[in-house]
Design an enzyme around this catalytic site. Structure first.
Site, PDB file in Angstrom:
ATOM      1  N   ASN A 209       5.241   3.846   0.016  1.00  0.00           N
ATOM      2  CA  ASN A 209       4.531   4.458   1.136  1.00  0.00           C
ATOM      3  C   ASN A 209       3.531   5.553   0.750  1.00  0.00           C
ATOM      4  O   ASN A 209       3.522   6.639   1.345  1.00  0.00           O
ATOM      5  CB  ASN A 209       5.531   4.971   2.171  1.00  0.00           C
ATOM      6  CG  ASN A 209       6.276   3.832   2.846  1.00  0.00           C
ATOM      7  OD1 ASN A 209       5.738   2.742   3.006  1.00  0.00           O
ATOM      8  ND2 ASN A 209       7.520   4.067   3.224  1.00  0.00           N
ATOM      9  N   ASN A 231       3.042   1.391   4.251  1.00  0.00           N
ATOM     10  CA  ASN A 231       3.440   1.011   5.602  1.00  0.00           C
ATOM     11  C   ASN A 231       2.227   1.113   6.523  1.00  0.00           C
ATOM     12  O   ASN A 231       1.540   2.134   6.522  1.00  0.00           O
ATOM     13  CB  ASN A 231       4.558   1.935   6.080  1.00  0.00           C
ATOM     14  CG  ASN A 231       5.229   1.421   7.337  1.00  0.00           C
ATOM     15  OD1 ASN A 231       4.567   1.021   8.289  1.00  0.00           O
ATOM     16  ND2 ASN A 231       6.548   1.436   7.348  1.00  0.00           N
ATOM     17  N   PRO A 232       1.938   0.082   7.324  1.00  0.00           N
ATOM     18  CA  PRO A 232       0.771   0.149   8.227  1.00  0.00           C
ATOM     19  C   PRO A 232       0.779   1.362   9.149  1.00  0.00           C
ATOM     20  O   PRO A 232      -0.292   1.824   9.568  1.00  0.00           O
ATOM     21  CB  PRO A 232       0.881  -1.160   9.022  1.00  0.00           C
ATOM     22  CG  PRO A 232       1.562  -2.106   8.086  1.00  0.00           C
ATOM     23  CD  PRO A 232       2.564  -1.259   7.345  1.00  0.00           C
ATOM     24  N   SER A 233       1.957   1.899   9.459  1.00  0.00           N
ATOM     25  CA  SER A 233       2.004   3.078  10.329  1.00  0.00           C
ATOM     26  C   SER A 233       1.264   4.252   9.704  1.00  0.00           C
ATOM     27  O   SER A 233       0.680   5.082  10.408  1.00  0.00           O
ATOM     28  CB  SER A 233       3.461   3.467  10.618  1.00  0.00           C
ATOM     29  OG  SER A 233       4.133   3.851   9.427  1.00  0.00           O
ATOM     30  N   SER A 317      15.083  -1.139   4.532  1.00  0.00           N
ATOM     31  CA  SER A 317      14.043  -0.138   4.277  1.00  0.00           C
ATOM     32  C   SER A 317      13.138  -0.614   3.148  1.00  0.00           C
ATOM     33  O   SER A 317      13.519  -1.457   2.328  1.00  0.00           O
ATOM     34  CB  SER A 317      14.675   1.202   3.895  1.00  0.00           C
ATOM     35  OG  SER A 317      15.284   1.115   2.614  1.00  0.00           O
ATOM     36  N   THR A 318      11.923  -0.073   3.112  1.00  0.00           N
ATOM     37  CA  THR A 318      10.988  -0.432   2.044  1.00  0.00           C
ATOM     38  C   THR A 318      11.575  -0.109   0.684  1.00  0.00           C
ATOM     39  O   THR A 318      11.435  -0.891  -0.261  1.00  0.00           O
ATOM     40  CB  THR A 318       9.656   0.331   2.229  1.00  0.00           C
ATOM     41  OG1 THR A 318       9.099   0.015   3.499  1.00  0.00           O
ATOM     42  CG2 THR A 318       8.669  -0.023   1.132  1.00  0.00           C
ATOM     43  N   GLY A 319      12.253   1.041   0.584  1.00  0.00           N
ATOM     44  CA  GLY A 319      12.853   1.432  -0.687  1.00  0.00           C
ATOM     45  C   GLY A 319      13.853   0.416  -1.184  1.00  0.00           C
ATOM     46  O   GLY A 319      13.849   0.043  -2.367  1.00  0.00           O
ATOM     47  N   HIS A 366      16.332   1.496  10.275  1.00  0.00           N
ATOM     48  CA  HIS A 366      16.957   1.519   8.957  1.00  0.00           C
ATOM     49  C   HIS A 366      18.284   2.284   8.995  1.00  0.00           C
ATOM     50  O   HIS A 366      18.336   3.402   9.509  1.00  0.00           O
ATOM     51  CB  HIS A 366      16.028   2.192   7.936  1.00  0.00           C
ATOM     52  CG  HIS A 366      14.660   1.570   7.878  1.00  0.00           C
ATOM     53  ND1 HIS A 366      14.469   0.209   7.819  1.00  0.00           N
ATOM     54  CD2 HIS A 366      13.417   2.125   7.884  1.00  0.00           C
ATOM     55  CE1 HIS A 366      13.166  -0.037   7.772  1.00  0.00           C
ATOM     56  NE2 HIS A 366      12.514   1.100   7.824  1.00  0.00           N
TER      57      HIS A 366
END
Length: 403
Positions: A209, A231-233, A317-319, A366
């Site tokens: 991110n 992340n697009p956000s 989660s991305t992580g 998450h």
């Protein structure tokens, strides 16, 4: 006399029209429709980066001249204020027992289990196949494919010619295995950790991110980056969905050099357009970073793989996604900055949520404590190594010797 004057006026008018046409033609060539651009082959941007900087100052002159360790001309968020004498958190009375119970499985004198590591890597490769499917490519996602959004199962995206042209020909991970990899989370536990050298000593470094690496962060988190997620956000909140001026976004990417920029373009329907705009922006400015899209097919298989292990959240989660990818692609996996609690594990002093800010996670999506339990378990089994607390110089020396 009047006839000559009339012809002179006609001639001047014609000449003026030619000049105006020439001016519009020149301007039009400088504003080519970005949607007609194609992905540049890897390595082709080394020269165009320098050429484009003559016209568009993507990175600051200091950065381009002195190297990536210098500060960007844009001001990064300042590190959280460090107290000279941190106090034990008063809000931690209820969490101490939970943390201590979790850390009962955390082995500080860690030793790798070769058999368990190979077995898990083999299982992940067989069921998820990240080396071929983690990234959307023209090979694994032909024209006309209907991609199911992994975050919106009832919605699909049919791959048309425009979308197809943004995919690379093949997966950048094909037939590759790295000896040492570091996956770097953004937890506040990284502040004052002195883990930068240890992280940068890995062959492949994954970050999540678009975290800041400069302005006093280098010592704790390092600067080396081979893959970074976005992340697009973040693109919506910080860069106006890339609908206006975009140079600030491109300059932010300078600190990651020519790493892979991993975008979840097909996780939610609203993420597709902004992810493609990010790719076009990167191409238009001649940035060396390489944008690629996460494959929703791969993410779905990953979620199914980890569900029997206790991860039943709506979405990983991305992580954790990056940890799973690293476990498949790397022989030795080191984790930094994975700590889901607001207090330090050893002295129970307050921590910010991230090492650079205190923005809270979306707990409705998450279940990070559940992911953390599994990571601690994998650590105790010798499958991966999780680093908590400060990095000691001797630990860096040992890791370097293992390369």
């Amino acid at each position: 006399m009047r006839g000559h004057l009339l012809w002179l006026m006609v001639g001047l008018s014609f000449l003026g029209s030619l000049l105006i046409t020439l001016a519009w033609f020149t301007l039009d060539n400088k504003n080519v429709d970005p949607h007609r651009r194609h992905l540049q082959p890897k390595g082709s941007c080394k020269n165009c980066w320098e050429d484009k900087n003559k016209v568009i100052n993507v990175c600051s002159q200091t950065w381009k001249k002195e190297g990536k360790h210098q500060k960007s001309s844009k001001v990064e968020a300042q590190p959280p204020e460090i107290k000279t004498a941190p106090q034990v958190s008063a809000s931690c009375k209820d969490c101490r027992k939970k943390i201590k119970k979790l850390l009962e499985f955390y082995v500080q004198d860690w030793k790798k289990d070769e058999r368990d590591s190979r077995e898990l890597r083999s299982q992940l490769s067989g069921r998820c196949n990240g080396s071929e499917k983690a990234i959307v490519t023209q090979t694994n996602t032909p024209l006309g494919t209907k991609l199911v959004y992994d975050g919106e199962k009832k919605r699909t995206h049919e791959v048309n010619q425009e979308t197809f042209s943004t995919f690379p020909n093949e997966n950048p991970f094909s037939n590759k295995t790295w000896h040492t990899c570091s996956v770097v989370g953004n937890s506040g536990i990284m502040a004052n950790s002195s883990c930068g050298k240890s992280i940068d000593s890995s062959q492949f470094v994954i970050r999540c991110n678009l975290p800041p690496l400069l302005d006093r962060y280098e010592k704790d988190v390092g600067v080396k980056t081979n893959l970074v997620t976005a992340n697009p956000s973040i693109l919506w909140e910080k860069y106006g969905a890339l609908m206006g001026r975009r140079s600030m976004f491109v300059e932010k990417l300078c600190q990651y050099d020519n790493s892979l920029l991993l975008l979840p373009a097909f996780s939610f329907s609203k993420s597709t357009a902004i992810s493609i705009r990010a790719l076009y922006t990167i191409e238009d400015f001649g940035s060396p970073i390489q944008p690629v899209f996460l494959n929703p097919v791969y993410l779905q298989s990953m979620a199914l793989f980890w569900r029997p292990h206790g991860l039943k959240a709506p979405r990983l989660s991305t992580g954790f996604m990056m940890v799973s990818l690293a476990l498949e692609l790397c022989e030795n996996v080191n984790l930094y900055g994975f700590w889901p609690f607001s207090v330090h594990p050893y002295n129970f002093t307050d921590l910010t949520n991230h090492y650079y800010d205190d923005k809270k996670p979306n707990v409705n999506i998450h279940f990070m404590p559940e992911e953390f339990k599994l990571l601690v378990k994998l650590h105790s089994q010798g499958v991966l190594r999780m680093h908590l607390g400060d990095c000691k110089p001797e630990s860096f020396s040992k890791q370097k010797e293992n390369h």
